[in-house]
Structure formats: structure tokens, C-alpha cells
Design an enzyme around this catalytic site. Structure first.
Site, PDB file in Angstrom:
ATOM      1  N   GLY A  90       1.006  -1.145  -0.073  1.00  0.00           N
ATOM      2  CA  GLY A  90       0.054  -0.004  -0.057  1.00  0.00           C
ATOM      3  C   GLY A  90       0.868   1.241   0.088  1.00  0.00           C
ATOM      4  O   GLY A  90       0.827   2.098   0.832  1.00  0.00           O
ATOM      5  N   GLU A 113       0.514  -1.151  -4.926  1.00  0.00           N
ATOM      6  CA  GLU A 113      -0.415  -0.270  -4.813  1.00  0.00           C
ATOM      7  C   GLU A 113      -1.738  -0.706  -5.366  1.00  0.00           C
ATOM      8  O   GLU A 113      -1.429  -1.161  -6.719  1.00  0.00           O
ATOM      9  CB  GLU A 113      -0.241   1.291  -5.097  1.00  0.00           C
ATOM     10  N   ASN A 200      -3.097  -6.431  -5.852  1.00  0.00           N
ATOM     11  CA  ASN A 200      -3.940  -6.560  -4.595  1.00  0.00           C
ATOM     12  C   ASN A 200      -3.011  -7.492  -3.686  1.00  0.00           C
ATOM     13  O   ASN A 200      -2.995  -8.667  -3.838  1.00  0.00           O
ATOM     14  CB  ASN A 200      -5.124  -7.046  -4.886  1.00  0.00           C
ATOM     15  N   ASP A 223      -5.409   1.606   5.610  1.00  0.00           N
ATOM     16  CA  ASP A 223      -6.885   2.074   5.914  1.00  0.00           C
ATOM     17  C   ASP A 223      -7.236   1.258   7.174  1.00  0.00           C
ATOM     18  O   ASP A 223      -7.109   0.323   7.360  1.00  0.00           O
ATOM     19  CB  ASP A 223      -7.453   1.354   4.912  1.00  0.00           C
ATOM     20  N   THR A 301       6.542   9.282   4.253  1.00  0.00           N
ATOM     21  CA  THR A 301       5.346   9.133   3.262  1.00  0.00           C
ATOM     22  C   THR A 301       4.613  10.540   3.329  1.00  0.00           C
ATOM     23  O   THR A 301       4.757  11.204   4.255  1.00  0.00           O
ATOM     24  CB  THR A 301       4.310   8.203   3.972  1.00  0.00           C
ATOM     25  N   GLU A 303       1.237  10.874   4.071  1.00  0.00           N
ATOM     26  CA  GLU A 303       0.604  10.813   4.920  1.00  0.00           C
ATOM     27  C   GLU A 303       1.173  11.041   6.424  1.00  0.00           C
ATOM     28  O   GLU A 303       0.616  11.639   7.084  1.00  0.00           O
ATOM     29  CB  GLU A 303      -0.058   9.314   5.037  1.00  0.00           C
TER      30      GLU A 303
END
Length: 326
Positions: A90, A113, A200, A223, A301, A303
Site C-alpha cells: 500500500g 498499490e 492486490n 486503511d 510518506t 500521510e
């Protein structure tokens, strides 16, 4: 009656700002701002924040790792015959990949990803940095990565140490507003050691890696899937730990970072209770010379930088792959 244009929500505006910020923090290894012109902008790669891992995303995947031609991802001759040893599950917009590139110039690093537009962004980002790095040295190192892969990445690494407060059994990292990224004038390896793949990982991880192939796995800001009925979709879950243990060699490491305490507690609980993983403290890793890797995981990152801008906290945990029981 014509449809009214929807007003941009807060997250969309923030993504556009982050896209411009990423370009501004890339190393200026070309004169006249040429690198800035090469870098992609997030606003041109529209994508939802998360994707359902149980949906059919029309993905193609190999039946076994032996079918993969890694030269399409890592075309430089110095990497011929090598295998990927580090995976960022991810990987988002590729911040960790670019931060790790100069830290592991001889190690092949792969970002995985599921979102199509985000993957394309990372590919374009890596390609731009490869081209810029080659131009800055006057070389013509290969930068293409195959039919679906034209890569690019950035090496922004924090020079200052991370301020942290350690609660019992937990590593908490707050925000240091005075810290600034150490912009590198270049990078060892010219970004030829990083790549990205749309797949995935929850379904096809063993299709891409042999047993004990990897020495490091990253799960950064996954997530959180807050609702209880969605917990089965969390990337760290009892049904997936055996696969991570399969692709990770003995002594290999798993790094996790999140800004959600409940998710941090969940990941720690499940990894600690799995017999093939043992928690290792951050202080021990830093003593072993992995401080730069930890800093990259915490701050490399997009995030992670967003959490710092908002004054939030980040929880870090690491786990070592132990030997199989006889």
C-alpha cells in the site's frame, strides 16, 4: 437541468496541496528547475482515498514469482539477476520508496498499490527522478520500466532526529515543527532500485515473491477500516499473517506506522500473538543502525507529513520474523 459542480472537499484540496508540496521537496538535481517541470502533480491523478480489496479490480498477476521479468522494473545493468528484497504494501504516492532509495542503493525495493491512478503517479514520479538523476551526472542510464511501468521516485529524508515520547510498550511520535527535510543534491543509485506495481497484496502477494525472498515489509498508514464488520479488510489480520511469514526470511522485519491508536493496538496484538513474529523495540533497532529506516517510515510518506502538519501523533511498531518451529 445542468448539474452543479461539486465543491472540492477538504481532502481533495489537501491532496492538491500535497502534490505541489511533493514537487517542491524533491531534490533539485537539475539546474533551472527542470526537475520541478518533470515531476507529476497529484491533481492530475484523481483517485479515491481507499479501494475495496475484496472487489474485482481486473488485475493481471503471475501464476508464480518465476514468471516475473524484473528487468522491466529495474533495467539498470547493476541490478541484473537481483530479486526484490523490500516491499512497501500500500505504497500510496511513493514517499517511502523515494526516501529509501538512497538508503539502500543496492537493494531492490518494490511498492505495491491497488489504486490505478495512484500507481501511475508513482511510476511517473520515479521516471522523472531517474531522468533527472541521469541528466545531472551526464549519463544515459536506462529509465524505462516496461509496458506498464515508467517509474519515478524522490529521496526526501529527514536530517534531524525524531522527537518521541515512549509510553510503556508503545512508540509515539509527535510533530517537530522546526524540523526540515534534508534535500539531497543527488542520490546513490539514481533511483534505479525502486519500482511500483499495481496489484492486490491481500490476494496475490505469494504470486510475486518466493518463500523467504524479502528481508523487510512496510505497512505504513493502512486503511483503519473502523467499523467492526470491516476489520476483515485490514491489511494486518489473522488470515494474512501466514503469507507475510512465508515471503519474509528469518530475521526479516515488519514495520508498522499509523496515526490511529485502535489500529496500532490491533496490529500489535495480532502480530505478537502470531508465533512466527516477535516484537522488537525501536531503541534496539536504532542501536542496530536502522535509525534512518525508522525515520523514513515515520516521515517519508505523504500521510506521515500530513499527520505532522496537523499536529497529530504516530505510533510505530516493528516485528522480527523468527525461525519456524520444528
Amino acid at each position: 437541468m445542468p448539474k452543479r459542480k461539486r465543491e472540492k472537499n477538504k481532502d481533495q484540496k489537501e491532496e492538491e496541496e500535497q502534490g505541489d508540496e511533493i514537487a517542491d521537496t524533491e531534490p533539485q538535481i537539475l539546474n533551472g528547475g527542470q526537475l520541478h517541470e518533470l515531476l507529476p502533480q497529484k491533481r492530475h491523478y484523481r483517485q479515491r482515498a481507499h479501494a475495496n480489496p475484496f472487489s474485482d479490480h481486473s488485475l493481471t498477476y503471475p501464476s508464480s514469482p518465476s514468471e516475473i521479468d524484473w528487468t522491466l522494473h529495474y533495467p539498470h545493468p547493476r541490478h541484473a539477476g537481483k530479486r526484490v528484497e523490500v516491499a512497501d504494501i500500500g505504497c500510496g504516492f511513493g514517499g517511502l520508496l523515494t526516501a529509501l532509495a538512497p538508503l539502500m542503493p543496492d537493494t531492490l525495493i518494490l511498492g505495491m498499490e491497488i489504486r490505478a491512478q495512484v500507481t501511475q503517479y508513482v511510476k511517473d514520479r520515479i521516471l522523472a527522478l531517474r531522468v533527472a538523476a541521469a541528466e545531472s551526472t551526464g549519463s544515459s542510464a536506462p529509465s524505462q520500466i516496461g509496458e506498464e511501468d515508467t517509474l519515478m521516485a524522490s529521496p526526501t529524508r529527514e536530517a534531524t532526529a525524531i522527537s518521541s515520547e515512549d509510553a510503556p510498550g508503545t512508540s509515539i511520535h509527535g510533530t517537530s515543527k522546526s524540523s526540515k527535510p534534508n534535500l539531497l543534491a543527488g542520490t546513490p543509485g539514481g533511483f534505479q532500485n525502486i519500482s511500483v506495481l499495481r496489484t492486490n497484496a491481500m490476494k496475490f502477494l505469494p504470486n510475486h515473491f518466493h518463500k523467504a525472498q524479502l528481508h523487510t515489509l512496510f505497512f505504513l498508514f493502512p486503511d483503519p477500516h473502523f467499523k467492526a464488520r470491516k476489520h476483515k479488510a485490514r491489511i494486518i489480520s489473522p488470515t494474512l499473517l501466514a503469507e507475510y511469514a512465508y515471503v519474509l526470511r528469518e530475521g526479516g522485519l515488519i514495520y508498522t506506522v499509523t496515526d490511529v491508536w485502535d489500529l496500532h493496538a490491533w496490529m500489535v496484538e495480532h502480530l505478537v500473538n502470531f508465533k512466527l513474529f516477535k516484537r522488537v523495540e525501536e531503541s534496539k533497532l536504532r542501536e542496530d543502525g536502522k535509525g534512518d529506516i525508522i525515520d523514513a517510515a515515520l516521515r517519508g510518506t505523504e500521510e506521515g507529513r500530513k499527520v505532522e502538519r496537523n499536529g497529530g501523533q504516530k505510533w510505530f511498531a516493528a516485528f522480527v520474523r523468527v525461525a519456524d518451529e520444528e
